[in-house]
Design an enzyme around this catalytic site. Structure first.
Site, mmCIF file in Angstrom:
data_model
loop_
_atom_site.group_PDB
_atom_site.id
_atom_site.type_symbol
_atom_site.label_atom_id
_atom_site.label_comp_id
_atom_site.label_asym_id
_atom_site.label_seq_id
_atom_site.Cartn_x
_atom_site.Cartn_y
_atom_site.Cartn_z
ATOM 1 C CG ASP A 30 -2.063 0.971 1.118
ATOM 2 O OD1 ASP A 30 -2.311 1.481 0.002
ATOM 3 O OD2 ASP A 30 -2.718 1.243 2.146
ATOM 4 N N GLY A 31 0.363 2.299 -0.606
ATOM 5 C CA GLY A 31 1.046 3.589 -0.552
ATOM 6 C C GLY A 31 1.678 4.035 -1.854
ATOM 7 N N GLY A 33 0.238 5.301 -4.530
ATOM 8 C CA GLY A 33 -0.354 6.574 -4.974
ATOM 9 C C GLY A 33 0.206 7.738 -4.175
ATOM 10 C CG HIS A 47 0.413 1.711 -9.381
ATOM 11 N ND1 HIS A 47 0.128 1.424 -8.069
ATOM 12 C CD2 HIS A 47 -0.675 2.400 -9.849
ATOM 13 C CE1 HIS A 47 -1.067 1.905 -7.751
ATOM 14 N NE2 HIS A 47 -1.574 2.508 -8.821
ATOM 15 C CB SER A 75 -8.593 -5.391 -3.892
ATOM 16 O OG SER A 75 -9.064 -4.095 -4.195
ATOM 17 C CB THR A 76 -12.992 -7.518 -5.650
ATOM 18 O OG1 THR A 76 -12.449 -8.811 -5.398
ATOM 19 C CG2 THR A 76 -14.271 -7.640 -6.423
ATOM 20 C CG ASN A 78 -7.400 -2.174 -6.146
ATOM 21 O OD1 ASN A 78 -6.470 -2.938 -5.888
ATOM 22 N ND2 ASN A 78 -7.732 -1.182 -5.317
ATOM 23 N NE ARG A 81 -7.159 2.000 -6.308
ATOM 24 C CZ ARG A 81 -6.006 2.070 -5.681
ATOM 25 N NH1 ARG A 81 -4.907 2.358 -6.370
ATOM 26 N NH2 ARG A 81 -5.913 1.853 -4.395
ATOM 27 C CB ILE A 205 -7.571 -7.102 7.243
ATOM 28 C CG1 ILE A 205 -7.037 -7.168 8.686
ATOM 29 C CG2 ILE A 205 -7.303 -8.417 6.528
ATOM 30 C CD1 ILE A 205 -5.532 -7.302 8.814
ATOM 31 C CB SER A 206 -8.009 -3.771 2.709
ATOM 32 O OG SER A 206 -7.818 -2.536 3.343
HETATM 33 C C1 FPP Z 1 -1.566 0.038 -3.475
HETATM 34 O O1 FPP Z 1 -1.186 1.391 -3.497
HETATM 35 C C2 FPP Z 1 -1.019 -0.720 -4.598
HETATM 36 C C3 FPP Z 1 -1.729 -1.289 -5.612
HETATM 37 C C4 FPP Z 1 -3.204 -1.199 -5.681
HETATM 38 C C5 FPP Z 1 -1.099 -1.976 -6.730
HETATM 39 C C6 FPP Z 1 0.113 -2.797 -6.429
HETATM 40 C C7 FPP Z 1 0.803 -3.041 -7.694
HETATM 41 C C8 FPP Z 1 2.131 -3.011 -7.879
HETATM 42 C C9 FPP Z 1 3.139 -2.787 -6.824
HETATM 43 C C10 FPP Z 1 2.604 -3.157 -9.290
HETATM 44 C C11 FPP Z 1 3.429 -4.337 -9.584
HETATM 45 C C12 FPP Z 1 2.974 -5.588 -9.008
HETATM 46 C C13 FPP Z 1 3.440 -6.786 -9.380
HETATM 47 C C14 FPP Z 1 2.991 -7.981 -8.628
HETATM 48 C C15 FPP Z 1 4.374 -6.988 -10.504
HETATM 49 P P1 FPP Z 1 -2.310 2.502 -3.644
HETATM 50 O O2 FPP Z 1 -2.458 2.839 -5.063
HETATM 51 O O3 FPP Z 1 -3.562 2.025 -2.966
HETATM 52 O O4 FPP Z 1 -1.661 3.678 -2.838
HETATM 53 P P2 FPP Z 1 -2.419 4.837 -2.027
HETATM 54 O O5 FPP Z 1 -3.109 4.176 -0.876
HETATM 55 O O6 FPP Z 1 -1.284 5.709 -1.592
HETATM 56 O O7 FPP Z 1 -3.361 5.528 -2.972
#
Ligand code: FPP
Length: 256
Positions: A30-31, A33, A47, A75-76, A78, A81, A205-206
């Site tokens: 997470d994090g 963004g 990402h 996630s489902t 996501n 977005r 836990i989301s």
């Molecule tokens: C959460 O951060 C992250 C995701 C929803 C995507 C995770 C994907 C990757 C790390 C890309 C590569 C993955 C693989 C397995 C090759 P967020 O967007 O929710 O961040 P935020 O809470 O700061 O908005």
């Protein structure tokens, strides 16, 4: 940087008790963004930089002998977005799986996936299947990507399948037990996660592995996912090794 050039990491590694490394580590990444936005960049930049952290988590886990690493990649929820972010994430997943295949093979990584995989775009689904087939014989570590996954989706699917088995006479209500539930989950065959890590400081836990983490130790790290590295993982494992896991018993029973 190679190992000899990073004494701080070596020192952390040396403190880990190899006999008590969690077999299965699950991570809520997470994090991304927030990391990107703090740098004035588009979210997708977070990402893209998160891929390096996936590599760190995987090589770190392999180095200490973790056998299963499960990452919550999409996630489902996501799917809701903005369309551009979803498309960019799917594209990133396809490109990463293709570009990392050689590395996965060289390091004995078996790629696995859980979730509603049929809902993924065809290119993502096909690349995933191909990478899973190519790595199926690898045995050092199993990397499971949770894609279009949510625990409630998985639990509903399990309930419907068991209900259909009862309806059609393949089983009875009396026979339903924890082992039967396990057999109907997407994680069937894997040990339960012993350590669940979530980055970015959120303590939730989301909708991730709700049944499977019944006894997992939870570790919340303030690090944003693109800054996650081996040291973050090793510190989480050290934290895990300092916990007393009682499984409902009292301290004297687990430490006679
Ligand atoms: C959460 O951060 C992250 C995701 C929803 C995507 C995770 C994907 C990757 C790390 C890309 C590569 C993955 C693989 C397995 C090759 P967020 O967007 O929710 O961040 P935020 O809470 O700061 O908005």
């Amino acid at each position: 940087m190679n190992k000899a050039e990073n004494p701080a990491l070596d020192a952390l590694l040396a403190r880990i008790d190899r006999q008590r490394v969690p077999k299965h580590v699950a991570i809520i990444m997470d994090g991304n963004g927030r990391w990107a936005q703090s740098k004035g960049e588009e979210r997708i930049v977070g990402h893209s930089n998160g891929v390096r952290s996936v590599r760190e988590a995987l090589t770190g886990a392999t180095e200490v002998g973790v056998q299963y690493l499960t990452l919550y990649a999409f996630s489902t929820e996501n799917w809701n977005r903005p369309r551009a972010e979803v498309d960019a994430l799917m594209d990133l997943l396809v490109r990463t799986m293709a570009s990392e295949l050689e590395e996965l093979m060289a390091n004995g990584v078996r790629l696995n996936a859980i979730g509603d995989l049929e809902s993924l775009p065809k290119s993502c689904h096909d690349t995933l299947m191909e990478s899973m087939r190519a790595t199926a014989g690898n045995t050092r570590i199993t990397l499971t990507l949770a894609l279009s996954y949510s625990s409630r989706w998985e639990l509903l699917r399990m309930v419907k399948r068991i209900a259909a088995d009862v309806r059609d006479g393949r089983t009875s209500v009396q026979e339903i037990d924890e082992a039967m539930v396990d057999r109907h989950l997407t994680t069937y065959g894997m040990p339960e996660p012993e350590l669940l890590i979530r980055t970015s400081g959120e303590q939730r836990i989301s909708n991730f592995l709700l049944w499977q983490i019944a006894y997992a130790e939870l570790h919340f790290s303030p690090v944003l996912w693109p800054d996650f590295d081996k040291a973050t993982l090793f510190n989480a494992i050290l934290d895990f090794q300092n916990r007393e896991r009682r499984f409902g018993l009292i301290s004297e029973q687990v430490n006679p």
